[in-house]
Design a protein around this motif. Structure first.
Motif, PDB file in Angstrom:
ATOM      1  N   CYS A 155       3.760  -2.459  -1.513  1.00  0.00           N
ATOM      2  CA  CYS A 155       3.213  -1.500  -2.469  1.00  0.00           C
ATOM      3  C   CYS A 155       4.268  -0.451  -2.776  1.00  0.00           C
ATOM      4  N   CYS A 187       2.664   3.293  -1.779  1.00  0.00           N
ATOM      5  CA  CYS A 187       2.476   3.774  -0.412  1.00  0.00           C
ATOM      6  C   CYS A 187       3.272   2.993   0.633  1.00  0.00           C
ATOM      7  N   THR A 241       2.758  -0.060   1.808  1.00  0.00           N
ATOM      8  CA  THR A 241       2.054  -1.069   2.620  1.00  0.00           C
ATOM      9  C   THR A 241       2.535  -2.477   2.259  1.00  0.00           C
ATOM     10  N   CYS A 263      -3.108  -2.972  -4.175  1.00  0.00           N
ATOM     11  CA  CYS A 263      -2.845  -2.568  -2.788  1.00  0.00           C
ATOM     12  C   CYS A 263      -4.165  -2.310  -2.067  1.00  0.00           C
ATOM     13  N   CYS A 320      -4.062   1.740  -0.971  1.00  0.00           N
ATOM     14  CA  CYS A 320      -4.153   2.872  -1.919  1.00  0.00           C
ATOM     15  C   CYS A 320      -4.625   2.461  -3.310  1.00  0.00           C
ATOM     16  N   SER A 340      -3.200   0.970  -5.581  1.00  0.00           N
ATOM     17  CA  SER A 340      -2.189   0.964  -6.631  1.00  0.00           C
ATOM     18  C   SER A 340      -1.969  -0.467  -7.112  1.00  0.00           C
TER      19      SER A 340
HETATM   20 ZN   LIG Z   1      -0.372   1.114  -1.660  1.00  0.00          ZN
END
Ligand SMILES: [Zn+2]
Lengths: 134, 325
Positions: B223, B226, B228, B237, B240, B242
């Motif tokens: 991601c 963030c 991840t 994601c 978050c 996203s």
């Molecule tokens: Zn994320």
């Protein structure tokens, strides 16, 4: 083969069966099975196969022969069960193996596998009676 | 195309009418059991059993004379040459059942199992007839070939005195083909087309991942918002939400989180046994793959692994793991 010489877990001698068109077509006709996919390459290709495929009677014949090659002419075959898988086609080899899975009172059960390049063509069980004593 | 629930109910009611009934009158085999047909069978099967071929040796055997190979049972009542023409119009109830299913889209047919029992060995001169009963028709089943019905027939083989000499059950799947048969005709003549590994379906969210693998890299989705990591790749994601997602290249170093050894069923295109593994990557996510170059008995949870891009003979690439050097 005498029943007294058989033990559970015993393995049969392996047998490699080279698969030729003659064998596949010959087996189909010897069993009076004139279904086109067993003798006509064009008919087989129309069904998405690359070549003629062995018919089930020939598979049965090979499973039976494989076990009686080992068991000898005094064996009496009682029952045969087969599960069918990858087709047998010319150019391939069917590698046959077998293991004794039960032996009691003269009756023997043998598990047979016939494997080709695709995977297992046949997984079978043959029940037979063998002579006892000398 | 699946049938509507009403159509399917009608079809299944029709199918049930076939169960328990003979497909027609007993079929009398054309020729009595005879030695020329036995010899022709033994030639094709490579069978040299003297009980089938050698009168003197057969007489000395437990059979007391020439017998037919037991697995030849069904051959005595096959219809022979006329089978090559096919049957446009059903000539018995089994063919009528198959035709009804074909007309409803269940056009595929494949034999899956058979069993035979031999009450006694057949001898030259025996004449054999076969009576076939439709023993059962399954509920509709989902199979690897497509959805369909399993049909079991049971055949009684009788001799000239009406005594049963053997029986056979035969199970076929009559199915709606899940996909068109692959054109296998491009396989070189005389060589079976050996299938490869089943390809992963490439969709909108994961095609890029397989494209990177094809280039020889081992990607992990990351991601951009963030940081991840995810595997398998996804459109959003999970931390978050996203949709701004990128990727990093995995080092390949990992440890075995868990595994199972697959021995059966054996599909074509794979080397068995397969060690199916969950691998914790050092970057911090987990992937399903296989452990190779290591006997299954030496595989253990926690072992250090090294990922690499493997290429099959047919050009398919995928990341696999082996014990770390
Ligand atoms: Zn994320």
């Amino acid at each position: 083969m005498n029943f007294d010489d058989v033990q559970v877990g015993q393995e049969l001698p392996p047998l490699d069966v080279p698969l030729t068109a003659a064998l596949i077509v010959g087996g189909a006709l010897a069993s009076r099975d004139y279904t086109p996919v067993h003798h006509d390459r064009g008919a087989a290709q129309a069904q998405g196969l690359s070549d003629v495929i062995m018919n089930i009677l020939t598979t049965n014949g090979y499973v039976g022969r494989y076990v009686t090659d080992w068991a000898g002419p005094d064996a009496i075959v009682k029952e045969l069960q087969v599960k069918l898988g990858a087709p047998n086609m010319p150019g391939d080899t069917m590698k046959m193996t077998g293991t004794v899975t039960a032996a009691e009172g003269g009756d023997v059960e043998v598990a047979v596998i016939g494997k080709n390049a695709w995977g297992n063509h046949v997984e079978g069980t043959v029940k037979l009676a063998l002579p006892e004593g000398a | 195309m699946p049938l509507s629930p009403e159509k399917k109910q009608q079809l299944e009611a029709t199918l049930r009418e076939f169960v328990g009934k003979p497909i027609g009158p007993p079929y009398q085999g054309r020729d009595a059991v005879n030695e020329p047909m036995i010899r022709q069978w033994c030639d094709a099967m490579g069978d040299t059993n003297p009980a089938y071929l050698d009168p003197a040796a057969a007489k000395e055997s437990v059979h007391g004379g020439i017998v037919a190979p037991p697995t030849m049972l069904q051959a005595w009542t096959m219809h022979g040459f006329e089978m090559a023409k096919g049957y446009d119009e059903p000539t018995n109830e089994e063919q009528r059942l198959h035709k009804i299913l074909s007309e409803h889209g269940y056009t595929g047919v494949v034999g899956t199992n058979t069993a035979q029992g031999y009450t006694r060995y057949l001898r030259p001169g025996d004449s054999v007839s076969a009576e076939i009963v439709i023993e059962s028709i399954s509920e509709e089943k989902a199979t690897a070939l497509g959805i369909g019905y399993f049909i079991v027939t049971r055949t009684s083989f009788r001799d000239q005195d009406g005594e049963e000499v053997g029986w056979m059950t035969f199970r076929v799947l009559k199915y709606i083909p899940a996909q068109q048969p692959q054109a296998a005709a491009d396989a070189p003549a005389g060589q079976p087309a050996v299938p490869g590994r089943i390809r992963a379906p490439k969709g909108h969210d994961n095609a890029w991942w397989w494209d990177r693998v094809d280039e020889g890299t081992f990607p992990i989705q990351k991601c951009n918002a963030c940081g991840t990591l995810h595997h398998p790749p996804r459109p959003m994601c999970s931390a978050c939400r996203s949709q701004d997602l990128g990727w990093v290249e995995a080092s390949g170093r990992g440890t075995l989180h868990s595994f199972t050894v697959i021995r059966h069923p054996q599909f074509p295109g794979y080397d068995f046994p397969i060690v199916a593994a969950l691998v914790d990557l050092e970057e911090g996510t987990r992937i399903v793959s296989n452990v190779v170059e290591c006997p299954p008995e030496d595989v253990h949870i926690g072992m250090a692994l090294e990922g690499f891009i493997h290429e099959d003979e047919d050009g398919f690439k995928l990341p696999l793991f082996r014990p770390a050097a």
